[in-house]
Design an enzyme around this catalytic site. Sequence first.
Site, PDB file in Angstrom:
ATOM      1  N   ASP A 236     -29.716 -60.323  61.932  1.00 24.25           N
ATOM      2  CA  ASP A 236     -28.459 -60.585  61.210  1.00 24.25           C
ATOM      3  C   ASP A 236     -28.699 -60.755  59.719  1.00 24.25           C
ATOM      4  O   ASP A 236     -29.586 -61.499  59.311  1.00 24.25           O
ATOM      5  CB  ASP A 236     -27.829 -61.885  61.727  1.00 24.25           C
ATOM      6  CG  ASP A 236     -27.339 -61.755  63.161  1.00 24.25           C
ATOM      7  OD1 ASP A 236     -26.855 -60.674  63.520  1.00 24.25           O
ATOM      8  OD2 ASP A 236     -27.439 -62.756  63.911  1.00 24.25           O
TER       9      ASP A 236
ATOM     10  N   GLU B 272     -19.682 -91.475  52.490  1.00 26.73           N
ATOM     11  CA  GLU B 272     -18.502 -92.327  52.634  1.00 26.73           C
ATOM     12  C   GLU B 272     -17.209 -91.540  52.440  1.00 26.73           C
ATOM     13  O   GLU B 272     -16.205 -91.791  53.109  1.00 26.73           O
ATOM     14  CB  GLU B 272     -18.524 -93.461  51.596  1.00 26.73           C
ATOM     15  CG  GLU B 272     -19.659 -94.466  51.754  1.00 26.73           C
ATOM     16  CD  GLU B 272     -20.915 -94.072  50.987  1.00 26.73           C
ATOM     17  OE1 GLU B 272     -21.155 -92.852  50.785  1.00 26.73           O
ATOM     18  OE2 GLU B 272     -21.676 -94.971  50.595  1.00 26.73           O
ATOM     19  N   LEU B 273     -17.243 -90.593  51.486  1.00 27.68           N
ATOM     20  CA  LEU B 273     -16.009 -89.870  51.189  1.00 27.68           C
ATOM     21  C   LEU B 273     -15.586 -89.008  52.377  1.00 27.68           C
ATOM     22  O   LEU B 273     -14.425 -88.999  52.774  1.00 27.68           O
ATOM     23  CB  LEU B 273     -16.201 -88.993  49.940  1.00 27.68           C
ATOM     24  CG  LEU B 273     -14.921 -88.308  49.454  1.00 27.68           C
ATOM     25  CD1 LEU B 273     -13.876 -89.339  49.030  1.00 27.68           C
ATOM     26  CD2 LEU B 273     -15.215 -87.343  48.310  1.00 27.68           C
TER      27      LEU B 273
ATOM     28  N   GLU C 147     -17.550 -56.719  60.235  1.00 28.38           N
ATOM     29  CA  GLU C 147     -16.184 -57.232  60.360  1.00 28.38           C
ATOM     30  C   GLU C 147     -15.209 -56.145  59.933  1.00 28.38           C
ATOM     31  O   GLU C 147     -15.368 -55.551  58.869  1.00 28.38           O
ATOM     32  CB  GLU C 147     -16.064 -58.441  59.426  1.00 28.38           C
ATOM     33  CG  GLU C 147     -14.726 -59.096  59.423  1.00 28.38           C
ATOM     34  CD  GLU C 147     -14.722 -60.277  58.451  1.00 28.38           C
ATOM     35  OE1 GLU C 147     -15.611 -61.133  58.560  1.00 28.38           O
ATOM     36  OE2 GLU C 147     -13.842 -60.305  57.594  1.00 28.38           O
TER      37      GLU C 147
ATOM     38  N   LYS D 270     -16.214 -68.166  48.183  1.00 21.09           N
ATOM     39  CA  LYS D 270     -17.401 -68.762  47.562  1.00 21.09           C
ATOM     40  C   LYS D 270     -17.250 -68.925  46.055  1.00 21.09           C
ATOM     41  O   LYS D 270     -16.722 -68.056  45.375  1.00 21.09           O
ATOM     42  CB  LYS D 270     -18.628 -67.886  47.844  1.00 21.09           C
ATOM     43  CG  LYS D 270     -19.226 -68.159  49.207  1.00 21.09           C
ATOM     44  CD  LYS D 270     -20.209 -67.086  49.573  1.00 21.09           C
ATOM     45  CE  LYS D 270     -21.475 -67.222  48.810  1.00 21.09           C
ATOM     46  NZ  LYS D 270     -22.400 -68.198  49.392  1.00 21.09           N
TER      47      LYS D 270
ATOM     48  N   HIS E 263     -11.906 -64.890  64.108  1.00 22.79           N
ATOM     49  CA  HIS E 263     -11.600 -66.044  63.260  1.00 22.79           C
ATOM     50  C   HIS E 263     -10.354 -66.791  63.713  1.00 22.79           C
ATOM     51  O   HIS E 263      -9.983 -67.785  63.111  1.00 22.79           O
ATOM     52  CB  HIS E 263     -11.463 -65.612  61.801  1.00 22.79           C
ATOM     53  CG  HIS E 263     -12.729 -64.986  61.297  1.00 22.79           C
ATOM     54  ND1 HIS E 263     -12.907 -63.619  61.260  1.00 22.79           N
ATOM     55  CD2 HIS E 263     -13.891 -65.533  60.878  1.00 22.79           C
ATOM     56  CE1 HIS E 263     -14.125 -63.363  60.814  1.00 22.79           C
ATOM     57  NE2 HIS E 263     -14.743 -64.498  60.581  1.00 22.79           N
TER      58      HIS E 263
HETATM   59  N1  GLN Z   1     -25.785 -63.728  65.691  1.00 21.69           N
HETATM   60  C1  GLN Z   1     -24.969 -64.637  64.953  1.00 21.69           C
HETATM   61  C2  GLN Z   1     -23.856 -65.155  65.852  1.00 21.69           C
HETATM   62  O1  GLN Z   1     -23.359 -64.415  66.635  1.00 21.69           O
HETATM   63  C3  GLN Z   1     -24.372 -64.014  63.721  1.00 21.69           C
HETATM   64  C4  GLN Z   1     -23.570 -64.997  62.917  1.00 21.69           C
HETATM   65  C5  GLN Z   1     -23.081 -64.504  61.586  1.00 21.69           C
HETATM   66  O2  GLN Z   1     -22.951 -63.341  61.346  1.00 21.69           O
HETATM   67  N2  GLN Z   1     -22.768 -65.379  60.688  1.00 21.69           N
HETATM   68  O3  GLN Z   1     -23.444 -66.276  65.762  1.00 21.69           O
END
Ligand code: GLN
Length: 772
Positions: A614, A25-26, A680, A120, A709
């Site tokens: 991954d 609900e929230l 990244e 996190k 991003h």
């Molecule tokens: N193979 C995944 C993707 O490209 C890797 C995602 C991730 O690193 N969180 O979506």
Amino acid sequence: MTAKPAAAAARATVYGYPRQGQHRELKKAIEGYWKGRVTADTLLETAKDLRRSHWQHLADAGIHEVPTGDFSYYDHVLDTSVMVGAVPDRHRDAVAADALDGYFAMARGTQDVAPLEMTKWFDTNYHYLVPELGPDTVFTTDSAKQVAELTEALTLGLTARPVLVGPVTYLLLSKPAPGVAADFEPLTLLDRLLPVYAEVLADLRAAGAEWVQLDEPALVQDRTPAELSAAARAYRELGTLDDRPKLLVASYFDRLGDALPVLAKAPVDGLALDFTDAAAANLDALAAVGGLPGKRLVAGVVNGRNIWINDLEKSLTTLGTLLGLADRVDVAASCSLLHVPLDAAVERDIDPQIVRWLAFAKQKTAELVTLARGLSQGTETIAAELAANRADLASRANSAITHDPAVRARAAAITDTDGRRRAPYAERATAQRAHLGLPLLPTTTIGSFPQTAELRTARADLRAGRLDAAGYEERIKAEIRDVLAFQEKAGIDVLVHGEPERNDMVQYFAEQLTGYLATQHGWVQSYGTRYVRPPVLAGDISRPEPMTVPWTSYAQSQTDRPVKGMLTGPVTMLAWSFVRDDQPLGDTARQVALALRDEVNDLEQGGSSVIQVDEPALRETLPLRATDHPAYLAWATEAFRLTTSGVQDRTQIHTHMCYAEFGDIVQAIDDLDADVISLEAARSHMQVARELAAHGYPREAGPGVYDIHSPRVPSAEEAAALLRKGLEAIPAERLWVNPDCGLKTRGWPETRASLENLVTAARTVRTELAGS
Ligand code: GLN
Ligand code: ZN
């Protein structure tokens, strides 16, 4: 077991409760408010109803003090920033204009103003909004939310204990505000912050609080002597205030270590300690300081972040040991129940026998009340509960689900060679170069392409029966063909199929592995209004049939260029699931690794020459204390190698991780022995490339040159500049060209433009290299 009645009757309590409500609900009310469909009044009413029903449930179940102030419209750390007046300058106008809208602006940003950064909460999957502080920060007191929620509970006739993020943890979780020197230490603001906490405590006292809880989970991490003395100062000061409520300082997620004597000596009235995994260490440390005479000890014996029933007899034994060590011993979950779903009893798709092994927030609450009764009134008063618990534990221990002989035999037979590639990297690299024939600075992507509305609709239609399996397969294949065609046209060297069939990178595999369970209603808050349903690693893991091979070989059949097979690694599978508590994590990881190893080998058989596994969660699962890192990294890297070592030398294994800071695990990354790693790096201007180089990383790497991003399209020149930077650290023969992460959250227009620029950048720099 000899639990004698305690001097003061033990009581059950919790530090926090899931916020969303049984029907979320929230979430619905908040998102409705954002879209203008729900008024502010309705949103506030919904929240108030939820708080009331949660408190009432806790009180009816027999919880003595219900927690208040743990509720949040978005995040309790953000609420703390509001409480202490730490509103970033860029949000001040919005907050002044409308407190609620300003609050959401801090959380989510607006068209013009960036939100607070999110990160996190310790090693959980909950994310908090990072406070931004600087030398000019002026704290001001706003206790309104805390006082109002306490008053609500007291008005209902309940005994309530406000819960606050403690001042030391608040500062340790903060970071320098934009424009403030990066080496600014927020903890230096402690003396300015304490008067605000003093005022909040006074306000809560005036509103009727007998006890107030101050959460200091940051003290279970490795802390410097200066940080520990700051904690000592904080609690000396708060503890010696006049006319204050009684103070309970709470720790959770691990042992207190050196912070335990500090808090034991502080003039506070109680400590809450984690007695789950940290039980032995906390017990020893408590004994070493001579217990907590005159204080209240709240014992977190029920795990607040897993979903399994407690071993009640074991908990009673622990509690019995604690009885002599404090003035009064209460029973609690180890941390807020925020980290578990609400109610296991509503799960209809799980075998009823297995449902009996599960304890979500409601079931944990009942366990706490039972334990408190057993402790204070004698175990004979809970004989029926103990018998039922023993039976459920036995049913779990003896179940065919938790003990698959074939899986166990295979795991037991693993040898060192299984976790090692046949040849060392240098030999493999030669074989791979000959086999793949890639240009210098090869281009690739991380796996996913935009998850369009059409794809989500197709999945929903399949689930609802509006689309049959054949129709769904056709749609996915059409998407794969489009994604491949785009990549070929753009000139990418190593292609991907785009992951259109995957709802989520963990769930997709969990649904296909035996031993994994999915819940229907097991939602937990990830951040704000985002809730996830982590799958449950419930039993021994096996793979009945290939999970990705048909899609990947279909993709490979459509093109002459190599298509990367794409899997989620064992560590990430564990990190984003609820894990078993009846065997070491490393054993579970090994089982998952063996299932994935079969998939890797089948992909190779099916014609894949490049396979990516991954592991974005490798670093986030790092234990909170440094002394625990080596053991974790040992099983984690072993699981990865077990997954990837069954292939021939010429098959190229890639891995991918997405975070900027990994200096502290670069050796572990090396130990994975992957042929290629993508990371990244765009935002940090290739920082990881320099870190890899400094470590002497010997294999190939693709530090991201495109920040996925944001919808912003990097120009070819910008990407080329990053590549040249990368070349300063990594030689051309070992440098790959790729984005930072998968593209599933991006739209097609910016994806197309960005990847075309990325290929142009690679070509430009190749030409430069050929010329020099
Ligand atoms: N193979 C995944 C993707 O490209 C890797 C995602 C991730 O690193 N969180 O979506
Ligand atoms: Zn990523």
